[in-house]
Scaffold this motif. Sequence first.
Motif, PDB file in Angstrom:
ATOM      1  N   HIS A 362       0.841  -1.206   0.000  1.00 18.33           N
ATOM      2  CA  HIS A 362       0.000   0.000   0.000  1.00 18.33           C
ATOM      3  C   HIS A 362       0.881   1.264   0.000  1.00 18.33           C
ATOM      4  N   GLU A 363       1.782   1.336   0.966  1.00 15.37           N
ATOM      5  CA  GLU A 363       2.593   2.553   1.107  1.00 15.37           C
ATOM      6  C   GLU A 363       3.531   2.745  -0.077  1.00 15.37           C
ATOM      7  N   HIS A 366       1.964   4.427  -2.856  1.00 17.54           N
ATOM      8  CA  HIS A 366       1.969   5.891  -2.677  1.00 17.54           C
ATOM      9  C   HIS A 366       3.292   6.489  -3.159  1.00 17.54           C
ATOM     10  N   GLU A 383      -5.189   6.846  -2.429  1.00 18.24           N
ATOM     11  CA  GLU A 383      -5.577   5.828  -1.440  1.00 18.24           C
ATOM     12  C   GLU A 383      -6.277   4.650  -2.104  1.00 18.24           C
ATOM     13  N   TYR A 437     -11.790   4.529   2.512  1.00 14.20           N
ATOM     14  CA  TYR A 437     -10.721   3.685   1.970  1.00 14.20           C
ATOM     15  C   TYR A 437     -11.335   2.544   1.151  1.00 14.20           C
TER      16      TYR A 437
END
Length: 694
Positions: A362-363, A366, A383, A437
């Motif tokens: 996930h990160e 980003h 997101e 989310y």
Amino acid sequence: MSQMKFVVLIFCFAFAAPAQTLDRALALWHAHDYEGANNEFKALVAANPKNAEYRYQWGQLFYERFNAEEAGNLYNEALAIDPKHAGALLGTAQLFADEYNGKADEFAQKALEANPKLYQAHELMARVALEDDNQKKAQAEADAALAIDADAVDGIAVRASLDLLADKESPWVAKIGNRGKGFETIAHFYVINRRYEEGIQYYRKAIAATPDLWTAHSQLGINLMRLGREDEARKELDLAYENHFRDAATVNSLRLMDSYKNFDTFRTDTTILKLNKKETALRPYFENEMKKIMATYEKKYQMKLNVPVQVEVYPDHEDFAVRTMGMPGLGALGVTFNTVIAMDSPSGRPPGSFHWASTLWHEMSHVYILTLTNDRVPRWFTEGLAVHEETATNADWGDRMTPEIIAALRDKKLLPVADIDRGFVHPTYQAQVIVSYYEAGKMCDYIGKRWGESKLLDMAKEFAKNRPTVDVIRDQLKMEPEAFDKDFMAEIDKETSKTVAGFPEWTKELKDVFQASKDGKTDDVIAIGRRIEGLYPDYVENGNVYTFIANACIKKGDKACALDELGRYNRIGGRDSDTVKQYATLLEEAGKPKEAAAALERLNYIYPLDTNLHERLGGLLMQLNDAPGAVLEYQALVELHPIDMAGSHYNLARAFKAAGRNDQAREEAINALEVAPDFRPAQKLLLDVSGDGK
Ligand SMILES: [Zn+2]
């Protein structure tokens, strides 16, 4: 005569003294004698319990001195006396705004009703709207503030921010003049939009204009810390602290930087990993995953990063939380600042509740999307894409659908795509951040499914041009945002209607399953459980149907039935360590070591700080002739300092030998013998590998 004098004295005491006392309180406050001011207010309020203004002023003192809770109490007391006290209403709005609570707007509105000239309420509403990326409302409210006071600094700063965030020159910046607070507000909007470098630049401007603006020093320090520039960060934070600016964010950030000495840093060409010294066993798992992720995203997003990605792993959730203080959307497991990721360690949460590899995917998404778009991407899209990536590689990763999401779906609380950002920033109900989310993730799933995965990259490239969501939807998806919402909701309905409609029945019958299990009625557990498990298949948490059924099967001596049930639990994303291990045991007993190893390997992505896990998995991998895999597991075991140190070194020696790495095998056999000199198998292994060790 003397009697007359007495009367006059009483008169003065009753009418003039309280005013003097308020003046005194304010004078002490402005002279930075906060304790003295606090005592004055205490006496003042005790003598005038029905005075709303005094309580409000006292609340302001607490607010300035970093005690939001006491400030809130005093505003509430003031409002109980005078529900239309504009200052207390605005103070309450400010407290909500500080926590990114959706009620901020409501209270600012009430403050304006009480006093239509209170331009600060318009400023606050402008700020909240711009945090939600609602530019139209932000401009209207800023203009309303400026219509009352043409010099309203936050009104000017919001107008300036609107231009600057759109990458336009702004005539408003000059109007700020030498008021640091205005530059500080602009910096805040850059930071909220993850444009940290520009945020830092504007905090510097704020300080240049107003050198004693300690809030700006503190925020400058925090944002430098976020980007890993620790020396300068510390200087700014220390300066704020020494000048008595000691809010929680300043104090905790300093404390966090002090704790960096407990961390080890591991570097490769493309990665920097910071682990707590006690958790270095995580290193290979994190490094391998980071490399895997980078290879995947380089292809998918068609770009390479030109600096290493830094990942910081915090065993203490509070330390990690410091990284996200003063930011919207708390409760996160990870957070990305440009190319620096801070996240919880698997040990920072109860085992089984946190899938660290999902969070890392996930990160890291980003990192790529923020780099690709130069941080000009709306919150919902970055997101949503990150949530989409969590399950893109493994369907059993990512977050499961929670009861709160089911309730939001039932109550039709999902937001239109044009407004969804506010669901992340200023939630109006408890679970709205989680729901947002979920929704944004599903939107990206839907776009990928209907228009192809590459459409997501096309959209990211459009966002890079700083174009608003509605325009990108129109151009890229060739439809109006409202039409997109309609189609998307139809898809969500199709996917979830069974669960939403069946939830009450599932809840009720799950209790029956529980009761039947308690009463030892195994056939009932299996029958009812099987009937309802399809209603809400995503529920794998405590008290899930799968575990009840599997236990009932085992009680009946029907291992095949248990195996079947636990297989479902695993595929759907069940993460409880004991349950997964039980599944692995059943697989082993059924003569399926490969499947057993695969089941245990799932746990490495959830809770790898488990000696028993590595010992078992290492054994299975040896049995499957996967020597390199076994080496990795036994190395992790040794790093975790298990009780049986000698046995662990010996096992690692065996794995090295099987992998043809005799030098290391010899070293590990010696390590084993150092702990237990009489350990025969290690002695024998040492002899074996010493013969042909060249
Ligand atoms: Zn995220």
